[in-house]
Design an enzyme around this catalytic site. Structure first.
Site, PDB file in Angstrom:
ATOM      1  CD  GLU A  92      20.798   0.434  14.223  1.00  0.00           C
ATOM      2  OE1 GLU A  92      19.908   0.103  13.435  1.00  0.00           O
ATOM      3  OE2 GLU A  92      20.870   1.577  14.718  1.00  0.00           O
ATOM      4  CB  CYS A 105      30.372   4.803  13.235  1.00  0.00           C
ATOM      5  SG  CYS A 105      29.589   5.311  14.759  1.00  0.00           S
ATOM      6  CB  CYS A 112      23.916   3.631  26.056  1.00  0.00           C
ATOM      7  SG  CYS A 112      25.061   4.848  26.715  1.00  0.00           S
ATOM      8  CB  CYS A 116      22.749  11.652  26.415  1.00  0.00           C
ATOM      9  SG  CYS A 116      24.404  11.389  27.072  1.00  0.00           S
ATOM     10  CB  SER A 214      29.692  13.649  24.020  1.00  0.00           C
ATOM     11  OG  SER A 214      30.063  12.696  23.060  1.00  0.00           O
ATOM     12  CB  CYS A 333      25.847  11.918  15.762  1.00  0.00           C
ATOM     13  SG  CYS A 333      27.477  12.008  15.085  1.00  0.00           S
TER      14      CYS A 333
HETATM   15  N1  SAH Z   1      28.851   7.367  24.563  1.00  0.00           N
HETATM   16  C1  SAH Z   1      29.862   7.975  23.745  1.00  0.00           C
HETATM   17  C2  SAH Z   1      29.866   7.425  22.333  1.00  0.00           C
HETATM   18  C3  SAH Z   1      28.631   7.767  21.531  1.00  0.00           C
HETATM   19  S1  SAH Z   1      29.144   8.778  20.252  1.00  0.00           S
HETATM   20  C4  SAH Z   1      29.710   9.472  23.764  1.00  0.00           C
HETATM   21  O1  SAH Z   1      28.763   9.967  24.365  1.00  0.00           O
HETATM   22  O2  SAH Z   1      30.566  10.169  23.234  1.00  0.00           O
HETATM   23  C5  SAH Z   1      27.680   9.438  19.634  1.00  0.00           C
HETATM   24  C6  SAH Z   1      27.787  10.929  19.534  1.00  0.00           C
HETATM   25  O3  SAH Z   1      26.542  11.439  19.027  1.00  0.00           O
HETATM   26  C7  SAH Z   1      27.986  11.562  20.883  1.00  0.00           C
HETATM   27  O4  SAH Z   1      28.740  12.710  20.773  1.00  0.00           O
HETATM   28  C8  SAH Z   1      26.567  11.890  21.257  1.00  0.00           C
HETATM   29  O5  SAH Z   1      26.468  12.812  22.293  1.00  0.00           O
HETATM   30  C9  SAH Z   1      26.044  12.402  19.945  1.00  0.00           C
HETATM   31  N2  SAH Z   1      24.578  12.414  19.847  1.00  0.00           N
HETATM   32  C10 SAH Z   1      23.701  11.715  20.573  1.00  0.00           C
HETATM   33  N3  SAH Z   1      22.434  11.979  20.176  1.00  0.00           N
HETATM   34  C11 SAH Z   1      22.538  12.868  19.167  1.00  0.00           C
HETATM   35  C12 SAH Z   1      21.593  13.501  18.335  1.00  0.00           C
HETATM   36  N4  SAH Z   1      20.278  13.264  18.469  1.00  0.00           N
HETATM   37  N5  SAH Z   1      22.025  14.357  17.392  1.00  0.00           N
HETATM   38  C13 SAH Z   1      23.357  14.581  17.230  1.00  0.00           C
HETATM   39  N6  SAH Z   1      24.307  14.001  17.980  1.00  0.00           N
HETATM   40  C14 SAH Z   1      23.902  13.145  18.952  1.00  0.00           C
END
Ligand code: SAH
Length: 350
Positions: A92, A105, A112, A116, A214, A333
Protein backbone atom coordinates in the site's frame (compact mmCIF):
# COMPACT_ATOMS: atom_id res chain seq x y z
CA UNK A 1 15.65 -15.07 -14.47
CA UNK A 2 15.37 -11.54 -15.84
CA UNK A 3 16.72 -8.49 -14.02
CA UNK A 4 14.61 -5.47 -13.02
CA UNK A 5 16.08 -2.75 -15.25
CA UNK A 6 14.39 -0.04 -13.17
CA UNK A 7 16.51 -1.02 -10.17
CA UNK A 8 19.76 -0.19 -11.93
CA UNK A 9 21.41 3.15 -11.19
CA UNK A 10 22.33 5.45 -14.07
CA UNK A 11 25.93 4.24 -13.87
CA UNK A 12 24.94 0.57 -13.85
CA UNK A 13 22.57 1.08 -16.78
CA UNK A 14 25.27 2.90 -18.71
CA UNK A 15 27.65 -0.02 -18.24
CA UNK A 16 24.97 -2.55 -19.18
CA UNK A 17 23.96 -0.65 -22.33
CA UNK A 18 27.63 -0.17 -23.24
CA UNK A 19 27.95 -3.96 -22.94
CA UNK A 20 25.34 -4.24 -25.71
CA UNK A 21 27.62 -2.13 -27.93
CA UNK A 22 25.39 0.91 -27.67
CA UNK A 23 26.52 4.54 -27.25
CA UNK A 24 26.03 6.12 -23.84
CA UNK A 25 23.33 8.57 -25.01
CA UNK A 26 21.13 5.48 -25.46
CA UNK A 27 21.53 4.69 -21.79
CA UNK A 28 20.38 8.20 -20.94
CA UNK A 29 17.35 7.87 -23.22
CA UNK A 30 16.37 4.55 -21.65
CA UNK A 31 17.00 5.89 -18.15
CA UNK A 32 14.68 8.85 -18.83
CA UNK A 33 11.96 6.56 -20.13
CA UNK A 34 12.18 4.45 -17.00
CA UNK A 35 12.64 7.09 -14.33
CA UNK A 36 11.34 10.38 -15.68
CA UNK A 37 8.38 9.04 -17.68
CA UNK A 38 7.81 5.95 -15.55
CA UNK A 39 7.22 3.83 -18.61
CA UNK A 40 6.20 0.23 -18.03
CA UNK A 41 7.14 -1.50 -21.27
CA UNK A 42 10.00 -1.39 -23.73
CA UNK A 43 7.52 -0.83 -26.59
CA UNK A 44 6.78 2.63 -25.19
CA UNK A 45 10.41 3.67 -25.77
CA UNK A 46 9.73 5.10 -29.21
CA UNK A 47 13.17 6.60 -29.81
CA UNK A 48 14.89 3.27 -29.18
CA UNK A 49 15.28 0.95 -32.18
CA UNK A 50 13.20 -2.21 -32.41
CA UNK A 51 16.23 -4.52 -32.28
CA UNK A 52 17.56 -3.02 -29.09
CA UNK A 53 14.10 -3.07 -27.50
CA UNK A 54 13.89 -6.78 -28.33
CA UNK A 55 17.30 -7.44 -26.78
CA UNK A 56 16.33 -5.50 -23.66
CA UNK A 57 13.10 -7.49 -23.37
CA UNK A 58 15.11 -10.72 -23.47
CA UNK A 59 17.35 -9.70 -20.58
CA UNK A 60 15.25 -7.37 -18.42
CA UNK A 61 11.79 -6.72 -17.09
CA UNK A 62 10.40 -3.39 -15.84
CA UNK A 63 8.98 -3.51 -12.34
CA UNK A 64 5.61 -1.86 -11.87
CA UNK A 65 2.78 -1.34 -9.43
CA UNK A 66 -0.71 -2.05 -10.72
CA UNK A 67 -3.60 -0.40 -8.95
CA UNK A 68 -5.77 -3.11 -7.44
CA UNK A 69 -7.81 -0.73 -5.35
CA UNK A 70 -7.93 3.00 -4.72
CA UNK A 71 -9.43 4.68 -1.69
CA UNK A 72 -10.08 8.41 -1.36
CA UNK A 73 -10.66 10.00 2.04
CA UNK A 74 -13.81 12.12 2.15
CA UNK A 75 -12.32 13.91 5.14
CA UNK A 76 -9.15 15.32 3.60
CA UNK A 77 -8.65 13.94 0.08
CA UNK A 78 -5.83 11.60 1.10
CA UNK A 79 -5.53 8.76 -1.40
CA UNK A 80 -4.48 5.22 -0.58
CA UNK A 81 -3.56 2.63 -3.20
CA UNK A 82 -3.46 -1.10 -2.89
CA UNK A 83 -0.86 -2.02 -5.49
CA UNK A 84 -0.27 -5.44 -7.00
CA UNK A 85 3.33 -6.34 -7.80
CA UNK A 86 4.58 -8.51 -10.69
CA UNK A 87 4.63 -11.67 -8.52
CA UNK A 88 1.09 -11.11 -7.19
CA UNK A 89 2.12 -9.67 -3.82
CA UNK A 90 0.40 -6.55 -2.49
CA UNK A 91 1.60 -3.32 -0.90
CA UNK A 92 0.00 0.00 0.00
CA UNK A 93 1.00 3.62 -0.59
CA UNK A 94 -0.60 6.87 0.53
CA UNK A 95 -0.64 10.30 -1.14
CA UNK A 96 -1.23 13.36 1.00
CA UNK A 97 -1.73 16.93 -0.10
CA UNK A 98 0.02 19.64 1.86
CA UNK A 99 0.38 23.38 1.28
CA UNK A 100 3.80 22.82 -0.25
CA UNK A 101 2.74 20.01 -2.59
CA UNK A 102 2.11 16.29 -2.68
CA UNK A 103 3.83 13.80 -0.42
CA UNK A 104 3.86 10.06 -0.97
CA UNK A 105 4.28 7.55 1.80
CA UNK A 106 5.93 4.51 0.17
CA UNK A 107 6.34 0.92 1.29
CA UNK A 108 9.79 -0.65 1.31
CA UNK A 109 8.94 -4.32 1.94
CA UNK A 110 6.06 -6.76 1.51
CA UNK A 111 5.16 -7.12 5.17
CA UNK A 112 7.55 -6.46 8.02
CA UNK A 113 9.64 -8.55 10.44
CA UNK A 114 9.98 -5.94 13.14
CA UNK A 115 6.94 -7.01 15.14
CA UNK A 116 5.97 -3.69 16.79
CA UNK A 117 2.88 -4.50 18.84
CA UNK A 118 0.82 -1.49 17.74
CA UNK A 119 1.40 -1.74 13.98
CA UNK A 120 -0.69 -3.42 11.28
CA UNK A 121 2.17 -3.83 8.80
CA UNK A 122 3.68 -6.67 10.74
CA UNK A 123 0.47 -8.67 11.29
CA UNK A 124 0.76 -10.97 8.28
CA UNK A 125 4.50 -11.41 8.69
CA UNK A 126 7.29 -10.67 6.26
CA UNK A 127 7.25 -11.80 2.62
CA UNK A 128 10.10 -10.10 0.80
CA UNK A 129 12.04 -6.93 0.14
CA UNK A 130 10.85 -4.58 -2.57
CA UNK A 131 13.32 -3.90 -5.38
CA UNK A 132 14.44 -0.31 -5.82
CA UNK A 133 12.30 -0.21 -8.97
CA UNK A 134 9.22 -1.35 -7.07
CA UNK A 135 9.69 1.33 -4.42
CA UNK A 136 9.97 3.96 -7.16
CA UNK A 137 7.07 2.54 -9.19
CA UNK A 138 4.68 3.48 -6.38
CA UNK A 139 5.49 7.12 -7.18
CA UNK A 140 5.10 6.71 -10.94
CA UNK A 141 1.77 4.89 -10.65
CA UNK A 142 0.32 7.47 -8.28
CA UNK A 143 1.56 10.41 -10.34
CA UNK A 144 0.06 9.00 -13.53
CA UNK A 145 -3.26 8.10 -11.96
CA UNK A 146 -3.71 11.45 -10.21
CA UNK A 147 -2.09 13.60 -12.90
CA UNK A 148 0.15 15.27 -10.33
CA UNK A 149 3.82 15.71 -9.58
CA UNK A 150 4.94 14.38 -6.23
CA UNK A 151 7.57 16.52 -4.55
CA UNK A 152 8.14 14.81 -1.19
CA UNK A 153 8.70 11.19 -0.16
CA UNK A 154 8.32 9.65 3.27
CA UNK A 155 9.45 6.08 3.71
CA UNK A 156 6.80 5.32 6.28
CA UNK A 157 4.70 2.73 4.54
CA UNK A 158 4.89 -1.02 5.03
CA UNK A 159 8.27 -2.41 6.01
CA UNK A 160 11.53 -1.31 7.57
CA UNK A 161 13.59 0.66 5.04
CA UNK A 162 16.89 0.02 6.83
CA UNK A 163 16.18 -3.73 6.71
CA UNK A 164 16.23 -3.38 2.91
CA UNK A 165 19.32 -1.22 2.93
CA UNK A 166 20.94 -1.94 -0.45
CA UNK A 167 17.71 -1.43 -2.36
CA UNK A 168 16.99 1.69 -0.32
CA UNK A 169 20.29 3.20 -1.47
CA UNK A 170 19.60 2.34 -5.13
CA UNK A 171 16.12 3.85 -4.84
CA UNK A 172 17.45 7.05 -3.26
CA UNK A 173 20.07 7.43 -5.97
CA UNK A 174 17.48 7.00 -8.72
CA UNK A 175 14.76 9.31 -7.38
CA UNK A 176 17.40 11.95 -6.77
CA UNK A 177 18.88 11.68 -10.29
CA UNK A 178 18.31 14.71 -12.54
CA UNK A 179 17.34 12.41 -15.42
CA UNK A 180 14.73 10.77 -13.26
CA UNK A 181 12.20 12.14 -10.79
CA UNK A 182 14.85 14.60 -9.59
CA UNK A 183 13.53 14.78 -6.02
CA UNK A 184 15.85 16.59 -3.65
CA UNK A 185 17.28 14.59 -0.73
CA UNK A 186 15.96 17.31 1.56
CA UNK A 187 12.44 16.33 0.50
CA UNK A 188 12.96 12.69 1.48
CA UNK A 189 12.36 11.22 4.93
CA UNK A 190 13.55 7.76 5.89
CA UNK A 191 11.89 6.28 8.95
CA UNK A 192 13.38 3.46 11.00
CA UNK A 193 12.41 1.52 14.10
CA UNK A 194 16.05 1.82 15.13
CA UNK A 195 18.41 -0.60 13.39
CA UNK A 196 21.52 1.01 14.81
CA UNK A 197 24.13 -0.66 12.59
CA UNK A 198 22.36 0.59 9.50
CA UNK A 199 21.99 4.10 10.98
CA UNK A 200 25.80 4.19 11.12
CA UNK A 201 25.97 2.88 7.55
CA UNK A 202 23.60 5.59 6.40
CA UNK A 203 25.58 8.20 8.32
CA UNK A 204 28.70 7.32 6.31
CA UNK A 205 26.84 8.31 3.12
CA UNK A 206 26.27 11.77 4.59
CA UNK A 207 23.04 12.38 2.70
CA UNK A 208 20.85 15.41 3.26
CA UNK A 209 17.67 13.40 3.80
CA UNK A 210 15.72 13.50 7.05
CA UNK A 211 16.13 10.53 9.35
CA UNK A 212 13.16 9.76 11.55
CA UNK A 213 13.36 7.26 14.36
CA UNK A 214 10.28 5.53 15.73
CA UNK A 215 10.98 5.80 19.43
CA UNK A 216 7.57 5.40 21.08
CA UNK A 217 8.92 4.93 24.60
CA UNK A 218 11.07 6.80 27.12
CA UNK A 219 12.90 3.73 28.46
CA UNK A 220 13.95 0.17 27.69
CA UNK A 221 11.29 -1.42 29.83
CA UNK A 222 8.38 0.04 27.84
CA UNK A 223 10.17 0.00 24.49
CA UNK A 224 11.14 -3.66 24.67
CA UNK A 225 7.53 -4.58 25.43
CA UNK A 226 6.19 -2.80 22.35
CA UNK A 227 9.15 -2.89 19.96
CA UNK A 228 11.18 -6.13 19.81
CA UNK A 229 14.03 -4.33 17.99
CA UNK A 230 14.84 -2.65 21.30
CA UNK A 231 16.16 -5.91 22.70
CA UNK A 232 18.93 -5.87 20.13
CA UNK A 233 19.49 -2.11 20.12
CA UNK A 234 18.57 -0.62 23.51
CA UNK A 235 17.50 2.99 23.77
CA UNK A 236 20.80 4.54 24.91
CA UNK A 237 22.70 2.89 22.06
CA UNK A 238 20.03 4.08 19.64
CA UNK A 239 20.03 7.66 20.92
CA UNK A 240 23.81 7.75 20.86
CA UNK A 241 23.73 6.75 17.19
CA UNK A 242 21.12 9.47 16.49
CA UNK A 243 23.27 12.10 18.20
CA UNK A 244 26.28 11.10 16.12
CA UNK A 245 24.14 11.01 12.99
CA UNK A 246 23.02 14.61 13.64
CA UNK A 247 26.58 15.78 14.29
CA UNK A 248 28.00 14.13 11.18
CA UNK A 249 25.27 15.12 8.71
CA UNK A 250 24.18 18.41 10.29
CA UNK A 251 20.60 17.18 9.91
CA UNK A 252 18.26 17.19 12.88
CA UNK A 253 16.94 13.70 13.66
CA UNK A 254 13.19 13.44 14.25
CA UNK A 255 11.54 11.05 16.67
CA UNK A 256 8.11 9.56 16.28
CA UNK A 257 6.29 8.94 19.51
CA UNK A 258 2.95 7.15 19.32
CA UNK A 259 0.87 7.79 22.41
CA UNK A 260 -0.91 4.72 23.74
CA UNK A 261 -3.28 5.11 26.66
CA UNK A 262 -1.79 3.80 29.89
CA UNK A 263 1.34 2.47 28.17
CA UNK A 264 3.65 5.42 27.43
CA UNK A 265 1.59 8.59 27.88
CA UNK A 266 2.03 9.68 31.52
CA UNK A 267 3.62 12.90 32.69
CA UNK A 268 6.42 10.83 34.17
CA UNK A 269 7.01 9.25 30.75
CA UNK A 270 7.20 12.72 29.18
CA UNK A 271 9.71 13.90 31.78
CA UNK A 272 11.87 10.83 31.29
CA UNK A 273 11.77 11.29 27.51
CA UNK A 274 12.73 14.95 27.84
CA UNK A 275 15.69 14.15 30.08
CA UNK A 276 16.89 11.41 27.68
CA UNK A 277 16.74 13.74 24.67
CA UNK A 278 18.13 16.81 26.42
CA UNK A 279 20.99 18.47 24.58
CA UNK A 280 20.49 16.69 21.27
CA UNK A 281 19.43 18.40 18.08
CA UNK A 282 16.02 16.79 17.62
CA UNK A 283 12.31 17.07 17.13
CA UNK A 284 9.53 14.89 18.55
CA UNK A 285 6.39 14.13 16.55
CA UNK A 286 3.58 12.97 18.80
CA UNK A 287 0.98 10.67 17.21
CA UNK A 288 -2.10 9.48 19.11
CA UNK A 289 -2.09 5.76 18.31
CA UNK A 290 -4.21 4.88 15.27
CA UNK A 291 -6.70 2.10 15.48
CA UNK A 292 -5.54 -1.34 14.38
CA UNK A 293 -8.43 -3.70 15.04
CA UNK A 294 -6.34 -6.73 15.93
CA UNK A 295 -4.11 -4.79 18.31
CA UNK A 296 -6.64 -3.25 20.70
CA UNK A 297 -4.42 -0.40 21.86
CA UNK A 298 -6.32 2.65 23.09
CA UNK A 299 -5.65 6.22 22.07
CA UNK A 300 -4.57 8.75 24.64
CA UNK A 301 -7.13 11.53 25.07
CA UNK A 302 -6.56 14.87 23.32
CA UNK A 303 -5.95 16.40 26.74
CA UNK A 304 -3.24 13.86 27.58
CA UNK A 305 -1.55 14.43 24.23
CA UNK A 306 -1.43 18.19 24.76
CA UNK A 307 -0.16 17.75 28.30
CA UNK A 308 2.58 15.38 27.10
CA UNK A 309 3.60 17.86 24.42
CA UNK A 310 3.71 20.74 26.91
CA UNK A 311 5.95 18.82 29.31
CA UNK A 312 8.41 18.20 26.47
CA UNK A 313 8.36 21.85 25.41
CA UNK A 314 8.76 23.14 28.96
CA UNK A 315 11.83 20.95 29.18
CA UNK A 316 13.39 22.33 26.03
CA UNK A 317 12.37 19.62 23.56
CA UNK A 318 10.83 20.61 20.22
CA UNK A 319 7.51 18.79 19.89
CA UNK A 320 4.54 18.80 17.53
CA UNK A 321 1.34 16.80 17.44
CA UNK A 322 0.87 15.04 14.10
CA UNK A 323 -2.35 15.79 12.24
CA UNK A 324 -4.09 12.56 11.31
CA UNK A 325 -4.82 12.18 7.59
CA UNK A 326 -6.86 9.52 5.83
CA UNK A 327 -8.49 8.32 9.05
CA UNK A 328 -11.61 7.06 7.23
CA UNK A 329 -9.63 4.85 4.82
CA UNK A 330 -7.14 3.28 7.23
CA UNK A 331 -4.34 5.26 5.64
CA UNK A 332 -2.75 6.64 8.79
CA UNK A 333 0.55 5.70 10.42
CA UNK A 334 0.73 2.05 11.29
CA UNK A 335 -2.47 1.08 9.45
CA UNK A 336 -0.96 -0.13 6.18
CA UNK A 337 -0.76 -3.82 5.46
CA UNK A 338 0.00 -6.08 2.53
CA UNK A 339 -3.13 -8.24 2.48
CA UNK A 340 -5.56 -7.94 -0.40
CA UNK A 341 -8.57 -8.67 1.74
CA UNK A 342 -9.29 -5.84 4.11
CA UNK A 343 -11.69 -4.94 6.87
CA UNK A 344 -15.02 -3.12 6.93
CA UNK A 345 -13.58 0.36 7.03
CA UNK A 346 -12.21 -0.19 3.56
CA UNK A 347 -15.42 -0.74 1.72
CA UNK A 348 -15.45 2.82 0.42
CA UNK A 349 -13.20 2.08 -2.54
CA UNK A 350 -13.83 3.96 -5.78
N1 SAH B 1 9.57 0.52 9.96
C1 SAH B 1 9.75 1.95 9.89
C2 SAH B 1 8.84 2.59 8.87
C3 SAH B 1 7.37 2.53 9.22
S1 SAH B 1 6.85 4.14 9.47
C4 SAH B 1 9.58 2.56 11.26
O1 SAH B 1 9.26 1.84 12.19
O2 SAH B 1 9.84 3.74 11.42
C5 SAH B 1 5.32 3.97 10.24
C6 SAH B 1 5.27 4.81 11.48
O3 SAH B 1 3.98 4.63 12.09
C7 SAH B 1 6.29 4.36 12.49
O4 SAH B 1 6.73 5.43 13.24
C8 SAH B 1 5.47 3.43 13.33
O5 SAH B 1 6.04 3.14 14.57
C9 SAH B 1 4.18 4.20 13.43
N2 SAH B 1 3.03 3.38 13.83
C10 SAH B 1 2.89 2.06 13.75
N3 SAH B 1 1.67 1.68 14.20
C11 SAH B 1 1.03 2.81 14.56
C12 SAH B 1 -0.25 3.08 15.07
N4 SAH B 1 -1.13 2.09 15.30
N5 SAH B 1 -0.60 4.35 15.34
C13 SAH B 1 0.28 5.36 15.09
N6 SAH B 1 1.51 5.17 14.59
C14 SAH B 1 1.89 3.90 14.33
Amino acid sequence: MKTDIKSLTFKQLNTAIGGLSQPSFRAKQIYKWLHESGCESFEEMTNIGKDLRKRLTDIYYISKCETEQKYVSVLDGTVKYLFKLCDGEYIESVIMKYKYGYTICVSSQVGCKMGCTFCASTLAGFKRNLTAGEIESQIHSAQKDLGIRISHIVMMGIGEPLDNFDNLLLFLENVNNENGLNISMRNITVSTCGIVDRIYDLMKRNMQLTLTVSLHAPNDEIRSKTMPVNKKYPIDILLDACRKYGEKTGRRVSFEYTLIKGVNDSEENALELASRLKGSLCHVNLIPVNDVKERGHLRSSAETVIKFSNVLKRNGINATIRRTLGADINASCGQLRHMKKRGDADENSC
